[in-house]
Design an enzyme around this catalytic site. Structure first.
Site, PDB file in Angstrom:
ATOM      1  N   CYS B 134       0.826  -1.218   0.000  1.00  9.61           N
ATOM      2  CA  CYS B 134       0.000   0.000   0.000  1.00  9.61           C
ATOM      3  C   CYS B 134       0.851   1.255   0.000  1.00  9.61           C
ATOM      4  CB  CYS B 134      -0.946  -0.005   1.194  1.00  9.61           C
ATOM      5  SG  CYS B 134      -2.244  -1.245   1.031  1.00  9.61           S
ATOM      6  N   HIS B 135       1.812   1.337   0.952  1.00 11.00           N
ATOM      7  CA  HIS B 135       2.628   2.542   1.009  1.00 11.00           C
ATOM      8  C   HIS B 135       4.099   2.224   1.182  1.00 11.00           C
ATOM      9  CE1 HIS B 135      -1.461   3.451   2.507  1.00 11.00           C
ATOM     10  NE2 HIS B 135      -1.371   4.385   1.577  1.00 11.00           N
ATOM     11  N   GLY B 136       4.492   0.982   0.923  1.00  9.12           N
ATOM     12  CA  GLY B 136       5.912   0.616   0.859  1.00  9.12           C
ATOM     13  C   GLY B 136       6.611   0.426   2.192  1.00  9.12           C
TER      14      GLY B 136
END
Lengths: 418, 170, 260
Positions: B134-136
């Site tokens: 999703c956001h690393g």
């Protein structure tokens, strides 16, 4: 009394109240002059307000756990009864609350009829009240379908089938109501949505009902107009508030006995059997508070006229202010009307009883006679009585001695605790 | 004197009524609030027993517990070593591997990224552990946050070995 | 004061009428062994419930499901109150269908406390076909689903008789004195000694019927004891506060009565 009046002290309070006088709304309650001779039959308005609030609160909570789908509804109610914390209490409260709500509303309606609260200038209060009553019946009917027991399903089937009696478009109407070709899940979900909505419509109408009441002020047991200001009136708070509270507590004791010791007394065992479209119960009966209408419906052999008679029995109530032609309000001063009033009460109880019995034989005969008498009371007896009845002399005030007429003084003496 | 006495008695009855009334209202309100707490059927699923007898070394399984995924990984010696080597100073959320996995072979964590709640993917990422797409966020072989926006390590729930083949979570 | 008494009178009649109408239903025709859970202070007899559970499991559960009960209910307060351990062991004796697993297949596993009671048939249709076209009803709320409640179920269990002369019944139909219509498709389920009670109680027909009906009554109303307990406190509280409010009201109104 002005020392009880509240005025906002804080800057915020003043700012708010200038724009929306909510904070000083309570003053109206404090001042609102109420006849001091109101008897306990007048406490049912407050009791009804409590019932509405209680049903809404318990209803919203049940809605957090209930599932309106024909496969899951019955199970979700069992889930509430078994697993939800205090779920059994909230469910039994809501189900019995519905019965208590109707008990209170019948007492309230019959009190109005006895003391002439439906008469001018209170006709609109009465009509709004009748609309509230009608919405209550629809709400209760739809609510009863939700547990999806045998009675839920078959009561829904019987009552929605009535609409097929409408000429030409009857079948289209019933299919539209059902959302299908029979009562099934679509019917259930829409009944759920409307069952949630209607109490809020009722709430709005109750506000209008009370507002309309506060224009002329309350009626009272001897039915005379009271001047304003008058030493025959007391401020609503605290005198009437505490009396209503006392009556509400007695009401709650009865309610508590039902909920905690006999929660299924007023229900029907068949509703603990899951709905089965293939098997009809031996006797389909609605809840007790709908029985008189059920009796009227079944007493007419023709389907369409049965429906018309059933709705007619409510219409006849709505137009009561114009059917009752008497210039005298309270039945205390109307000896003949008083008799016929009690006949009506007996008639309605009889209708209720035969409504629970099979529609055959002696029961059917009695239902027919009772139905005929019901309409006779409103359409013939009341208009005639209003004109022909010799009423007793009505006193001029509660506290002042009456000018002449010994009859009145003896009435006042005997009825000191009206 | 008589007037005082009358006033006192009158006040008492009102005070008593108010006090008892408040008790009653409180008692009546409690069920209305408690009904929103987890009900008996939910609480019955509050703990789950998982059979781990078929999980081999280097393998993970994911089970549902309290509505969330739980990663159970049977770590290889390499993964364990790697986890223990890490210098705690480097960690955003310093936690020793021993504290996260009492039995070092078994890592049990709630498989929910502590950033915004997505489910991280296993055997991915730059640290040999998990990677949240999703956001690393990157997690290491002990499930600790190493890179990315997640603020804390993946949560280790309460669990215990009922026997060598069964873990009870919750 | 007059009105107060009128109200109390009304209340009394209402309550008496209500209770007598239940009593009338019961005592009119039905048998009743007396139930520990009836009445204002009614409680379940845990030993009886445990025996009743044994009868249900060994006799009735062959055909009757109890789908709204969970195994964990067996150890909760107000019921048979088996220990958590015992309830777990009871549960593990039943197989539950679970799945699909990661291969997409359904599988069976031993039941856990959180599972619902396993029924004898896959669905209602299978149950009906296996029982000569008559569906053995689920018993979770059966006691509430029959007029006469516990007394009725007890009466049916004890009410098997030879049909009166002149009446012949079809195959698979039996005569029962208390069943409406007198015909029942269930053969007499209980006979003396059908179950060997683990607590050593003599398993007479009456005993088994009483125990299993008590168990069914609990199954239908698992929170009955809590309901009675809370109800008692609530009603006492209401009586007390009603009296307090009554006197408050009298005090308040006495202010203005005097001014008349």
């Amino acid at each position: 009394m002005s020392d009880h009046e509240y005025t906002p002290k804080s800057k915020f309070g003043k700012w708010f109240n200038d724009r929306l006088p909510l904070l000083t709304l309570g003053n109206h309650l404090t001042e609102y002059p109420t006849p001091k001779n109101l008897n306990y039959w007048w406490t049912f308005g407050a009791i009804l307000t409590f019932c509405l609030m209680a049903q809404i609160i318990t209803g919203i909570i049940l809605a957090m756990h209930y599932v309106a789908n024909s496969d899951l509804a019955f199970e979700s109610v069992e889930h509430i009864m078994r697993d939800v914390n205090y779920g059994w209490l909230i469910r039994y409260f809501h189900a019995n609350g519905s019965s208590m709500f109707f008990l209170a509303v019948y007492i309230h309606i019959f009190r109005s009829m006895y003391y002439g609260s439906h008469k001018s200038p209170r006709e609109l209060i009465w009509i709004i009240g009748m609309i509230i009553y009608f919405l209550m019946m629809m709400t209760a009917f739809m609510g009863y379908v939700l547990p999806w027991g045998q009675m839920s399903f078959w009561a829904a089937t019987v009552i929605t089938n009535l609409f097929s009696a409408v000429p030409f478009i009857g079948d289209s109407i019933t299919n539209w109501l059902w959302g299908g070709f029979a009562v099934d899940s679509p019917t259930l979900t829409r009944f759920y949505a409307l069952h949630y909505l209607f109490p809020f419509l009722i709430l709005g109408l109750v506000i209008l009902h009370i507002w309309a009441l506060h224009i002329p002020g309350n009626n009272n047991p001897i039915g005379i107009d009271l001047k304003h200001p008058s030493k025959d009136k007391v401020p609503f708070h605290p005198y009437i508030v505490i009396k209503d509270l006392y009556a509400l507590l007695i009401f709650l004791i009865i309610f508590a006995f039902l909920v905690f010791y006999s929660p299924n007394l007023l229900g029907h065992p068949d509703n603990y059997i899951e709905a089965n479209p293939m098997v009809t119960p031996d006797h389909i009966v609605p809840e007790w508070y709908l029985l008189p209408f059920y009796a009227i419906l079944r007493s007419i052999p023709d389907k369409l006229f049965g429906v018309i008679a059933m709705f007619g029995s409510i219409v006849v109530l709505v137009i009561l202010p114009w059917l009752d032609t008497s210039k005298v309000r309270s039945a205390i001063f109307r000896p003949l009307y008083k008799q016929f009033y009690w006949f009506l009460v007996a008639d309605v109880l009889i209708l209720g009883y035969v409504g629970a019995m099979p529609a055959e034989g002696l029961y059917l005969l009695v239902a027919r006679v009772a139905t005929a008498y019901y309409f006779l009371h409103f359409l013939v007896i009341l208009p005639v009585l209003g004109v022909k009845e010799k009423t007793l002399d009505v006193p001029l005030s509660l506290t002042e001695p009456v000018l002449g007429g010994s009859t009145n003084e003896s009435i006042l003496k005997n009825k000191k605790e009206i | 004197m008589a007037e005082d006495k009358k006033t006192n008695r009158r006040d008492f009855i009102f005070t008593a009524s108010y006090a008892l009334g408040a008790v009653g209202v409180g008692a009546a309100v409690w069920p209305l609030i408690d009904q929103m707490n987890p009900d008996a059927s939910v609480k019955a699923l509050a703990s789950t027993e998982v059979d781990i007898s078929s999980v081999e070394r280097g393998q993970s399984i994911t089970v549902l517990w309290r509505g969330k995924p739980v990663f159970i990984r049977r770590r290889t010696d390499e993964e364990i070593a790697k986890a223990k080597e890490v210098n705690l100073e480097e960690l955003k959320h310093p936690e020793k591997d021993e504290d996260r996995a009492k039995n070092p072979e078994w890592l049990v964590m709630i498989g929910v990224c502590t950033h915004l709640g997505c489910v991280p993917l296993g055997d991915k990422g730059e640290y040999g552990g998990w990677f949240c797409p999703c956001h690393g966020s990157h997690y290491d072989t002990s499930g600790r946050i190493r890179k990315g926006p997640a603020p804390t390590n993946m949560e280790v729930p309460k669990y215990e070995f009922v026997n060598s083949n069964t873990i009870k979570i919750g | 004061m007059k009105n107060f008494f009128k109200l109390i009178l009304f209340l009394t009649f209402f309550v008496i009428y209500g209770f007598s109408s239940i009593a009338a239903e019961k005592s009119h025709e039905l048998l009743s062994p007396g139930w520990s859970f009836k009445g204002f202070f009614g409680k379940f007899d845990t030993a009886s419930l445990q025996r009743g559970y044994q009868v249900y499991t060994e006799v009735c559960s062959a055909c009757h499901s109890m789908k709204y009960l969970s195994y964990r209910n067996l150890s909760q307060p107000g019921g048979p109150e088996f220990s958590d351990q015992q309830a777990k062991i009871i549960a593990s004796q039943f197989e539950v269908i679970d799945g699909p697993n990661s291969e997409g297949e359904m599988f069976t596993r031993p039941a856990r406390l959180s599972d619902k009671f396993v029924g004898p048939y896959a669905n209602e249709q299978a149950a009906t076909v296996a029982n000569g076209g008559a569906y053995p009803p689920d018993m979770s709320v059966l006691v509430k689903a029959r007029q006469g409640g516990a007394d009725y179920i007890y009466s049916v269990l004890m009410g098997y008789e030879d049909p009166p002369s002149g009446i012949t019944l079809d195959d698979g139909v039996y005569y029962n004195k208390y069943m409406p219509g007198n015909n029942i498709k269930m053969a007499k389920p209980l006979s003396a000694g059908a179950v060997e009670y683990t607590d050593g109680t003599d398993a007479s027909e009456e005993q088994m019927a009483k125990d299993v009906v008590a168990f069914l009554a609990w199954a239908a109303e698992p929170h009955l004891e809590a309901r009675h307990k809370i109800g008692f406190r609530a009603i006492i509280y209401l009586f007390i506060i009603t009296v307090l409010v009554y006197f408050s009201m009298k005090k308040l109104w006495s202010r203005i009565e005097s001014k008349v």
